[in-house]
Design a protein around this motif. Structure first.
Motif, short mmCIF file in Angstrom:
data_model
loop_
_atom_site.label_atom_id
_atom_site.label_comp_id
_atom_site.label_asym_id
_atom_site.label_seq_id
_atom_site.Cartn_x
_atom_site.Cartn_y
_atom_site.Cartn_z
N VAL A 1 0.85 -1.19 0.00
CA VAL A 1 0.00 0.00 0.00
C VAL A 1 0.89 1.25 0.00
O VAL A 1 1.73 1.42 0.87
CB VAL A 1 -0.93 0.02 1.24
CG1 VAL A 1 -1.75 1.31 1.28
CG2 VAL A 1 -1.83 -1.20 1.25
N ASP A 2 0.69 2.09 -1.01
CA ASP A 2 1.44 3.35 -1.07
C ASP A 2 0.86 4.34 -0.08
O ASP A 2 -0.36 4.57 -0.07
CB ASP A 2 1.38 3.95 -2.48
CG ASP A 2 2.17 3.14 -3.48
OD1 ASP A 2 3.18 2.54 -3.08
OD2 ASP A 2 1.78 3.13 -4.66
N VAL A 3 1.71 4.92 0.73
CA VAL A 3 1.27 5.90 1.71
C VAL A 3 2.05 7.19 1.47
O VAL A 3 3.27 7.17 1.37
CB VAL A 3 1.53 5.41 3.15
CG1 VAL A 3 1.17 6.49 4.16
CG2 VAL A 3 0.75 4.14 3.42
N ALA A 4 1.33 8.28 1.37
CA ALA A 4 1.96 9.59 1.19
C ALA A 4 1.49 10.48 2.34
O ALA A 4 0.47 11.16 2.23
CB ALA A 4 1.57 10.19 -0.14
N PRO A 5 2.19 10.46 3.46
CA PRO A 5 1.74 11.25 4.61
C PRO A 5 1.80 12.74 4.34
O PRO A 5 2.73 13.24 3.71
CB PRO A 5 2.70 10.85 5.73
CG PRO A 5 3.90 10.32 5.04
CD PRO A 5 3.44 9.78 3.73
N VAL A 6 0.77 13.43 4.81
CA VAL A 6 0.70 14.89 4.67
C VAL A 6 0.27 15.44 6.01
O VAL A 6 -0.74 15.00 6.57
CB VAL A 6 -0.33 15.30 3.58
CG1 VAL A 6 -0.47 16.80 3.52
CG2 VAL A 6 0.05 14.72 2.25
N LEU A 7 1.02 16.36 6.52
CA LEU A 7 0.70 16.98 7.80
C LEU A 7 0.08 18.34 7.52
O LEU A 7 0.69 19.21 6.91
CB LEU A 7 1.98 17.14 8.62
CG LEU A 7 1.82 17.67 10.03
CD1 LEU A 7 0.91 16.76 10.85
CD2 LEU A 7 3.18 17.79 10.69
N ARG A 8 -1.17 18.51 7.96
CA ARG A 8 -1.91 19.76 7.71
C ARG A 8 -2.29 20.40 9.03
O ARG A 8 -2.52 19.72 10.02
CB ARG A 8 -3.19 19.45 6.93
CG ARG A 8 -3.01 18.77 5.59
CD ARG A 8 -2.68 19.75 4.49
NE ARG A 8 -3.67 20.76 4.31
CZ ARG A 8 -4.61 20.74 3.36
NH1 ARG A 8 -4.67 19.74 2.50
NH2 ARG A 8 -5.48 21.73 3.26
#
Length: 91
Positions: free
Chosen positions: A29-36
């Motif tokens: 599973v590709d995970v692209a973490p983004v902190l907002r």
């Protein structure tokens, strides 16, 4: 480094700590973490703009509250960018 930058860096480190075991368990599973730092519903709707499904958790504490959506779930459902699944925890 400003206080805000330091907090952002600490949050990124914590996010990586939380994701590490899941990456090992679900390596395909590709995970692209983004902190907002936006309001949660706004950030989720914007991040899910090109997604096919937005999954939002709901704690649903107690027998009555399990039937209700939280404020983020309700807000996301107002103008969803894609299909939305509200998932309750197991308790």
């Amino acid at each position: 480094m400003t206080y805000g930058e330091e907090m952002h860096h600490l949050a990124e480190d914590r996010l990586e700590q939380v994701l590490t075991p899941w990456r090992g368990r679900f390596a395909a599973v590709d995970v692209a973490p983004v902190l907002r730092t936006d309001a949660p519903a706004k950030a989720l709707n914007e991040a899910a703009g090109s997604a096919g499904l937005l999954v939002v958790g709901s704690r649903g504490l107690g027998p009555i509250r399990r039937l209700l959506l939280g404020s983020v779930g309700q807000a996301v459902l107002q103008h969803p960018p894609c299909s939305v699944a509200i998932v309750h925890s197991r308790y």
